[in-house]
Write a protein that holds these residues in place. Sequence first.
Motif, short mmCIF file in Angstrom:
data_model
loop_
_atom_site.label_atom_id
_atom_site.label_comp_id
_atom_site.label_asym_id
_atom_site.label_seq_id
_atom_site.Cartn_x
_atom_site.Cartn_y
_atom_site.Cartn_z
N ALA A 34 0.83 -1.20 0.00
CA ALA A 34 0.00 0.00 0.00
C ALA A 34 0.87 1.26 0.00
O ALA A 34 0.58 2.23 -0.71
CB ALA A 34 -0.92 -0.01 1.21
N ASP A 35 1.97 1.27 0.80
CA ASP A 35 2.86 2.43 0.82
C ASP A 35 3.53 2.63 -0.54
O ASP A 35 3.69 3.76 -1.00
CB ASP A 35 3.91 2.25 1.91
N GLN A 36 3.92 1.54 -1.19
CA GLN A 36 4.55 1.65 -2.51
C GLN A 36 3.57 2.20 -3.53
O GLN A 36 3.95 2.98 -4.41
CB GLN A 36 5.05 0.26 -2.94
N ARG A 37 2.28 1.83 -3.39
CA ARG A 37 1.25 2.34 -4.31
C ARG A 37 1.13 3.85 -4.17
O ARG A 37 1.06 4.58 -5.17
CB ARG A 37 -0.08 1.66 -4.00
N VAL A 38 1.11 4.34 -2.92
CA VAL A 38 1.02 5.78 -2.70
C VAL A 38 2.28 6.48 -3.18
O VAL A 38 2.23 7.58 -3.75
CB VAL A 38 0.76 6.05 -1.20
N ALA A 39 3.46 5.87 -2.96
CA ALA A 39 4.73 6.47 -3.40
C ALA A 39 4.79 6.59 -4.92
O ALA A 39 5.42 7.52 -5.45
CB ALA A 39 5.90 5.63 -2.89
N ASN A 40 4.14 5.71 -5.64
CA ASN A 40 4.14 5.77 -7.11
C ASN A 40 3.11 6.76 -7.64
O ASN A 40 2.94 6.90 -8.86
CB ASN A 40 3.85 4.39 -7.69
N GLY A 41 2.40 7.44 -6.74
CA GLY A 41 1.45 8.45 -7.18
C GLY A 41 0.06 7.92 -7.49
O GLY A 41 -0.77 8.65 -8.03
N LEU A 42 -0.20 6.66 -7.14
CA LEU A 42 -1.52 6.09 -7.39
C LEU A 42 -2.41 6.33 -6.18
O LEU A 42 -1.94 6.49 -5.05
CB LEU A 42 -1.40 4.58 -7.64
N PRO A 43 -3.74 6.37 -6.37
CA PRO A 43 -4.64 6.57 -5.23
C PRO A 43 -4.59 5.36 -4.30
O PRO A 43 -4.27 4.24 -4.71
CB PRO A 43 -6.01 6.73 -5.88
N ALA A 44 -4.90 5.62 -3.03
CA ALA A 44 -4.90 4.53 -2.07
C ALA A 44 -5.99 3.52 -2.44
O ALA A 44 -6.97 3.82 -3.12
CB ALA A 44 -5.17 5.08 -0.67
N ALA A 45 -5.79 2.28 -2.00
CA ALA A 45 -6.74 1.22 -2.31
C ALA A 45 -8.10 1.54 -1.70
O ALA A 45 -8.20 2.15 -0.64
CB ALA A 45 -6.23 -0.11 -1.78
N THR A 46 -9.16 1.15 -2.40
CA THR A 46 -10.52 1.40 -1.90
C THR A 46 -10.78 0.56 -0.66
O THR A 46 -10.23 -0.52 -0.48
CB THR A 46 -11.54 1.05 -2.99
#
Length: 290
Positions: A34-46
């Motif tokens: 989840a942290d890597q997803r936010v670091a890549n500029g993607l929205p947080a998981a629903t």
Amino acid sequence: MTEPTRPARRVDESMTLLTSMLERPLDPGYQAAADQRVANGLPAATSWRSPTLVVTALVVGLLMGISSASLRASQALGQGARADLIAQVEARQKAADEQAATARAMQDEIAEAEAKVGGGVSAADAAELARLRAVTSQTGVVGPGMTITLDNADGSGADADGDPRTGQDSGGTVLSKDLQIITNGLWEAGAEAIAINGQRLSSRSAIRFAGDAILVNFRPLTRPYVVSAIGDPKEMPLAFAAGAGGSYLTSLSSNYGVQTKTTTEKELTLPSSVSGTTRLASPADKEKTS
């Protein structure tokens, strides 16, 4: 030299697993993803609060509610139809009983009228005619005799096929063949007339079953089943008990728990049968009637 101060122990130190689950409910691997997803500029998981998920849950709940309401409505309609059918059956049975009573009364009136008119018939022939009417159940009869009452054993029930004893709890159910064997035993013991729950037996009577119901003269009977027989109140009970019918009645009680009761009666009144019709006749001897 003073010893270094040790940190105070946590009160919940012995519950590290539970503490870890409460403080970090998300698995470390999933948290890192989840942290890597936010670091890549993607929205947080629903999460579970997603509007799509909420709408889907509402739609599913609505469909389940509609289905439940439809089932309840169908059950209510089925119960209403069943109650209506039961009412119709009871009304038809009542009407049939009234018509049978009327037919018996008319038969008795015809018999009385024929006895008064005579029509040149001798006293011996008139007596023989009266005897034959009684034997063929065309007229009601009164006399001493015995009654045998049968009822299902406590807690028994018929199986899906109604007859014979195939279910675990259906052994104590009174069946049509039980009444057949008992009535045949009464005939053998010298019974002159027999009726079951007011249904007079004749040479053309049938004791059958239809599902869980027992039919006599094509009329359904209700428990308990009372077999009334007119005959010698001293000899007939002894002959019945010593015969096959008495042995069978004893086995029903001892082996299956069927409730039985046998009593002698000073006077029994059996109605006439309404199902008798003439199937065969021949001209009377002219010399006897002249």
